[in-house]
Design an enzyme around this catalytic site. Structure first.
Site, PDB file in Angstrom:
ATOM      1  N   HIS A   6      -9.440-122.105 -20.877  1.00  0.00           N
ATOM      2  CA  HIS A   6      -9.393-120.728 -20.337  1.00  0.00           C
ATOM      3  C   HIS A   6      -9.997-120.645 -18.928  1.00  0.00           C
ATOM      4  O   HIS A   6     -10.418-119.573 -18.487  1.00  0.00           O
ATOM      5  CB  HIS A   6     -10.143-119.727 -21.247  1.00  0.00           C
ATOM      6  CG  HIS A   6      -9.465-119.497 -22.567  1.00  0.00           C
ATOM      7  ND1 HIS A   6     -10.151-119.432 -23.746  1.00  0.00           N
ATOM      8  CD2 HIS A   6      -8.167-119.304 -22.886  1.00  0.00           C
ATOM      9  CE1 HIS A   6      -9.318-119.218 -24.754  1.00  0.00           C
ATOM     10  NE2 HIS A   6      -8.100-119.149 -24.250  1.00  0.00           N
TER      11      HIS A   6
ATOM     12  N   HIS B 225     -13.984-114.367 -23.195  1.00  0.00           N
ATOM     13  CA  HIS B 225     -12.512-114.289 -23.165  1.00  0.00           C
ATOM     14  C   HIS B 225     -12.066-114.258 -24.625  1.00  0.00           C
ATOM     15  O   HIS B 225     -11.994-115.283 -25.295  1.00  0.00           O
ATOM     16  CB  HIS B 225     -11.940-115.504 -22.422  1.00  0.00           C
ATOM     17  CG  HIS B 225     -10.442-115.551 -22.437  1.00  0.00           C
ATOM     18  ND1 HIS B 225      -9.670-115.309 -21.324  1.00  0.00           N
ATOM     19  CD2 HIS B 225      -9.564-115.805 -23.445  1.00  0.00           C
ATOM     20  CE1 HIS B 225      -8.388-115.404 -21.650  1.00  0.00           C
ATOM     21  NE2 HIS B 225      -8.300-115.709 -22.934  1.00  0.00           N
TER      22      HIS B 225
ATOM     23  N   ASN C 109      -6.079-114.104 -28.576  1.00  0.00           N
ATOM     24  CA  ASN C 109      -5.603-114.853 -29.720  1.00  0.00           C
ATOM     25  C   ASN C 109      -6.325-116.198 -29.765  1.00  0.00           C
ATOM     26  O   ASN C 109      -6.765-116.659 -30.810  1.00  0.00           O
ATOM     27  CB  ASN C 109      -4.090-115.012 -29.592  1.00  0.00           C
ATOM     28  CG  ASN C 109      -3.492-115.407 -30.891  1.00  0.00           C
ATOM     29  OD1 ASN C 109      -4.037-115.110 -31.949  1.00  0.00           O
ATOM     30  ND2 ASN C 109      -2.382-116.103 -30.822  1.00  0.00           N
TER      31      ASN C 109
ATOM     32  N   ARG D 276      -7.228-120.226 -35.485  1.00  0.00           N
ATOM     33  CA  ARG D 276      -8.019-121.465 -35.340  1.00  0.00           C
ATOM     34  C   ARG D 276      -9.441-121.230 -35.840  1.00  0.00           C
ATOM     35  O   ARG D 276      -9.991-120.142 -35.658  1.00  0.00           O
ATOM     36  CB  ARG D 276      -8.067-121.896 -33.873  1.00  0.00           C
ATOM     37  CG  ARG D 276      -6.785-122.509 -33.383  1.00  0.00           C
ATOM     38  CD  ARG D 276      -6.830-122.783 -31.892  1.00  0.00           C
ATOM     39  NE  ARG D 276      -5.994-121.855 -31.154  1.00  0.00           N
ATOM     40  CZ  ARG D 276      -6.052-121.681 -29.842  1.00  0.00           C
ATOM     41  NH1 ARG D 276      -6.916-122.351 -29.108  1.00  0.00           N
ATOM     42  NH2 ARG D 276      -5.251-120.820 -29.250  1.00  0.00           N
TER      43      ARG D 276
ATOM     44  N   ASP E 180      -4.134-110.801 -36.333  1.00  0.00           N
ATOM     45  CA  ASP E 180      -4.158-109.803 -35.267  1.00  0.00           C
ATOM     46  C   ASP E 180      -5.311-108.830 -35.475  1.00  0.00           C
ATOM     47  O   ASP E 180      -5.389-108.159 -36.510  1.00  0.00           O
ATOM     48  CB  ASP E 180      -2.817-109.044 -35.245  1.00  0.00           C
ATOM     49  CG  ASP E 180      -2.669-108.235 -33.968  1.00  0.00           C
ATOM     50  OD1 ASP E 180      -3.611-107.487 -33.613  1.00  0.00           O
ATOM     51  OD2 ASP E 180      -1.616-108.344 -33.329  1.00  0.00           O
TER      52      ASP E 180
ATOM     53  N   ARG F  48      -5.859-106.021 -34.383  1.00  0.00           N
ATOM     54  CA  ARG F  48      -5.456-104.615 -34.637  1.00  0.00           C
ATOM     55  C   ARG F  48      -5.258-104.363 -36.123  1.00  0.00           C
ATOM     56  O   ARG F  48      -5.720-103.355 -36.663  1.00  0.00           O
ATOM     57  CB  ARG F  48      -4.158-104.289 -33.882  1.00  0.00           C
ATOM     58  CG  ARG F  48      -4.385-104.112 -32.408  1.00  0.00           C
ATOM     59  CD  ARG F  48      -3.097-104.121 -31.663  1.00  0.00           C
ATOM     60  NE  ARG F  48      -2.543-105.486 -31.626  1.00  0.00           N
ATOM     61  CZ  ARG F  48      -1.691-105.929 -30.719  1.00  0.00           C
ATOM     62  NH1 ARG F  48      -1.264-105.110 -29.792  1.00  0.00           N
ATOM     63  NH2 ARG F  48      -1.254-107.162 -30.743  1.00  0.00           N
TER      64      ARG F  48
ATOM     65  N   ILE G 108      -8.466-108.933 -27.064  1.00  0.00           N
ATOM     66  CA  ILE G 108      -9.475-108.257 -27.881  1.00  0.00           C
ATOM     67  C   ILE G 108     -10.585-107.702 -26.981  1.00  0.00           C
ATOM     68  O   ILE G 108     -10.984-106.537 -27.123  1.00  0.00           O
ATOM     69  CB  ILE G 108     -10.062-109.246 -28.928  1.00  0.00           C
ATOM     70  CG1 ILE G 108      -8.962-109.694 -29.900  1.00  0.00           C
ATOM     71  CG2 ILE G 108     -11.231-108.619 -29.671  1.00  0.00           C
ATOM     72  CD1 ILE G 108      -9.376-110.804 -30.864  1.00  0.00           C
TER      73      ILE G 108
ATOM     74  N   GLU H 149     -10.532-106.728 -23.940  1.00  0.00           N
ATOM     75  CA  GLU H 149     -10.128-105.581 -23.116  1.00  0.00           C
ATOM     76  C   GLU H 149      -9.797-104.344 -23.946  1.00  0.00           C
ATOM     77  O   GLU H 149      -9.922-103.221 -23.464  1.00  0.00           O
ATOM     78  CB  GLU H 149      -8.896-105.958 -22.276  1.00  0.00           C
ATOM     79  CG  GLU H 149      -9.196-106.984 -21.204  1.00  0.00           C
ATOM     80  CD  GLU H 149      -7.939-107.601 -20.610  1.00  0.00           C
ATOM     81  OE1 GLU H 149      -6.890-106.926 -20.596  1.00  0.00           O
ATOM     82  OE2 GLU H 149      -8.011-108.770 -20.168  1.00  0.00           O
ATOM     83  N   ASN H 150      -9.338-104.562 -25.192  1.00  0.00           N
ATOM     84  CA  ASN H 150      -8.774-103.431 -25.952  1.00  0.00           C
ATOM     85  C   ASN H 150      -9.531-103.011 -27.197  1.00  0.00           C
ATOM     86  O   ASN H 150      -9.320-101.904 -27.685  1.00  0.00           O
ATOM     87  CB  ASN H 150      -7.343-103.778 -26.394  1.00  0.00           C
ATOM     88  CG  ASN H 150      -6.436-104.007 -25.209  1.00  0.00           C
ATOM     89  OD1 ASN H 150      -6.258-103.102 -24.398  1.00  0.00           O
ATOM     90  ND2 ASN H 150      -5.890-105.192 -25.089  1.00  0.00           N
TER      91      ASN H 150
ATOM     92  N   GLU I 126      -4.588-114.341 -15.309  1.00  0.00           N
ATOM     93  CA  GLU I 126      -4.464-115.780 -15.076  1.00  0.00           C
ATOM     94  C   GLU I 126      -3.275-116.091 -14.165  1.00  0.00           C
ATOM     95  O   GLU I 126      -3.337-117.018 -13.363  1.00  0.00           O
ATOM     96  CB  GLU I 126      -4.305-116.503 -16.426  1.00  0.00           C
ATOM     97  CG  GLU I 126      -5.594-116.507 -17.222  1.00  0.00           C
ATOM     98  CD  GLU I 126      -5.376-116.473 -18.727  1.00  0.00           C
ATOM     99  OE1 GLU I 126      -4.772-115.493 -19.224  1.00  0.00           O
ATOM    100  OE2 GLU I 126      -5.798-117.409 -19.418  1.00  0.00           O
TER     101      GLU I 126
HETATM  102  P1  ADP Z   1      -3.423-114.902 -25.909  1.00  0.00           P
HETATM  103  O1  ADP Z   1      -4.605-115.728 -26.284  1.00  0.00           O
HETATM  104  O2  ADP Z   1      -2.195-115.204 -26.704  1.00  0.00           O
HETATM  105  O3  ADP Z   1      -3.197-114.771 -24.415  1.00  0.00           O
HETATM  106  P2  ADP Z   1      -4.219-112.118 -25.763  1.00  0.00           P
HETATM  107  O4  ADP Z   1      -5.335-112.291 -24.799  1.00  0.00           O
HETATM  108  O5  ADP Z   1      -3.020-111.351 -25.305  1.00  0.00           O
HETATM  109  O6  ADP Z   1      -3.793-113.469 -26.450  1.00  0.00           O
HETATM  110  O7  ADP Z   1      -4.806-111.389 -27.069  1.00  0.00           O
HETATM  111  C1  ADP Z   1      -3.995-111.103 -28.152  1.00  0.00           C
HETATM  112  C2  ADP Z   1      -4.837-110.478 -29.230  1.00  0.00           C
HETATM  113  O8  ADP Z   1      -5.507-109.306 -28.715  1.00  0.00           O
HETATM  114  C3  ADP Z   1      -4.011-109.962 -30.383  1.00  0.00           C
HETATM  115  O9  ADP Z   1      -3.821-110.920 -31.347  1.00  0.00           O
HETATM  116  C4  ADP Z   1      -4.863-108.840 -30.924  1.00  0.00           C
HETATM  117  O10 ADP Z   1      -5.699-109.365 -31.942  1.00  0.00           O
HETATM  118  C5  ADP Z   1      -5.733-108.393 -29.765  1.00  0.00           C
HETATM  119  N1  ADP Z   1      -5.420-107.034 -29.321  1.00  0.00           N
HETATM  120  C6  ADP Z   1      -4.479-106.634 -28.462  1.00  0.00           C
HETATM  121  N2  ADP Z   1      -4.496-105.289 -28.317  1.00  0.00           N
HETATM  122  C7  ADP Z   1      -5.480-104.829 -29.116  1.00  0.00           C
HETATM  123  C8  ADP Z   1      -6.001-103.542 -29.420  1.00  0.00           C
HETATM  124  N3  ADP Z   1      -5.504-102.449 -28.874  1.00  0.00           N
HETATM  125  N4  ADP Z   1      -7.022-103.463 -30.291  1.00  0.00           N
HETATM  126  C9  ADP Z   1      -7.529-104.570 -30.867  1.00  0.00           C
HETATM  127  N5  ADP Z   1      -7.097-105.812 -30.611  1.00  0.00           N
HETATM  128  C10 ADP Z   1      -6.080-105.959 -29.754  1.00  0.00           C
END
Ligand code: ADP
Length: 396
Positions: free
Chosen positions: A182, A209, A212, A242, A284, A286, A330, A332-333, A383
């Protein structure tokens, strides 16, 4: 006019692209999209700069499902939208640079050989990063390509933090050491921190960071001192599927007593563990936050607890902590995860601003109270932008 930067992030089953145009300040995105479902049922989708969907199609059943075809398809799609302009450089996300590459590198035949030599360190990812480089050498022979590494940012870690306590020759001769991943995300965060908080940028900052795939890094003056991922992207925090940190003895037990072979153990650790394994139904965050299931709570508690433990461990290696930054899907959201982590870190000096934490925004923001000893931020990562910057810098 040759003013465009194409960024490619390729995996085993998908190729993501972003097209940037250069500007006086930072490159600006024009289109981003992806071909997913390679080798099964490829689907192409793309968005413009304003996030409007401008393509969404499943390829015809008789179309090849390969990386090669996907790249040709994408380039043709892009060509029709960039009339009169051309690509100045292509930047690739490459997962592993080993100890050879500590910064982005212009691709040559020797570099391709160098990347191929690193395949044993990342057999699931590195080949898929190299394939598009070779294909694009054929498709766009005059366009320079730059390899940008997920490991490079961590090569600044003191040797102590790059080692396992195995016999020293394993690190020296076999490359069995902690590389960290990352890095492009951390480098982006480090690049924007000075405009957000100079104390954090110059001081001791822990970046989480959380996506997923999840990891954390401790930065001193923007330079990595320590990170939670190690030899592979399996170590450290639990992730979507993982396991994260695990006692090596568990692997021996799986082999010797449960008679699992390497492939089965790989599937267990990479695909069936983490949030999915603990909850039993979803990787996920969410889904887990919306669920009443006790197992979902177990998974989210385990996740937050791991972030807390690693924050404290990284802070210790930094000699203290001035700021904590949340980023990725996760980070950010998910206000719940941030809240759980920050509440458990009160003893360390984290005072969360509950109202600011609940705000949904795509902008960088502070979520700790003004008098919190440790400043806490949410900073969206980028990124692709980092790769475009590195690619341009490499040909400058
Ligand atoms: P990657 O590692 O594939 O780049 P991301 O950084 O996009 O992944 O993160 C994806 C994960 O973020 C999803 O699996 C989900 O668990 C989480 N996520 C995305 N939006 C939300 C949200 N609004 N609330 C909680 N978790 C979220």
């Amino acid at each position: 006019m040759s003013d465009l930067v194409l960024v490619i992030n390729a995996g085993s089953s998908s190729i993501k692209f972003s097209l940037f145009e250069t500007s006086k300040t930072d490159p600006v995105v024009l289109f981003k999209g992806q071909m997913e479902g390679l080798y099964v049922e490829p689907k192409f989708s793309a968005k413009d700069a304003d996030d409007n969907k401008v393509a969404n199609e499943t390829l015809p059943a008789d179309a090849p499902k390969t990386h090669d075809y996907a790249l040709r398809f994408m380039l043709e799609w892009l060509q029709t939208r960039i009339a009169g302009r051309s690509i100045a450089v292509i930047g690739h996300r490459v997962v592993h640079g080993g100890t050879t590459y500590s910064k982005p590198v212009l691709v040559t035949e020797d570099v391709i050989k160098g990347l191929e030599a690193l395949i044993p360190l990342a057999p699931l990812h590195e080949p898929h990063n190299i394939t598009p480089i070779k294909i694009l050498q054929d498709l766009l022979p005059n366009v320079p390509q730059v390899a940008c590494f997920d490991t490079a940012f961590h090569t600044t870690q003191p040797e102590l933090n790059q080692l396992f306590a195995l016999p020293y020759e394993f690190a020296q001769k076999e490359g069995i050491r902690r590389y960290g991943f990352h890095g492009l995300s951390y480098e982006y965060i480090a690049s924007v921190l000075p405009s957000i908080d100079t104390k954090a940028a110059e001081g001791r900052t822990v970046v989480a960071h959380l996506g997923n795939g999840s990891s954390m890094a401790g930065l001193l003056g923007g330079v990595c001192q320590s990170t939670t991922m190690g030899f592979t992207a399996l170590d450290g925090l639990p992730m979507g599927t993982r396991c994260g940190r695990i006692d090596g003895g568990v692997i021996l037990h799986l082999m010797n007593h449960l008679k699992m072979d390497a492939k089965q153990i790989e599937t267990l650790l990479y695909k069936e563990s983490g949030l999915l394994g603990l909850s039993g139904f979803s990787s996920d965050m969410r889904d887990l936050q919306e669920s009443d299931s006790p197992r979902a709570k177990l998974a989210t508690d385990y996740f937050a607890n791991s972030v807390v433990r690693e924050t404290a461990a990284l802070a210790a290696t930094l000699g203290g902590i001035d700021a904590l930054v949340f980023t990725a899907g996760i980070g950010e959201n998910d206000a719940h995860t941030r809240q759980a982590v920050c509440h458990q870190l009160r003893w360390l000096g984290v005072d969360l601003d509950e109202t600011a934490n609940a705000v949904r925004s795509g902008e960088p923001r502070r979520i700790s109270l003004a008098d919190s000893k440790i400043a806490v931020y949410v900073i969206p990562t980028n990124e692709e932008l980092m790769i475009s910057r590195q690619a341009l810098a490499c040909i400058a």
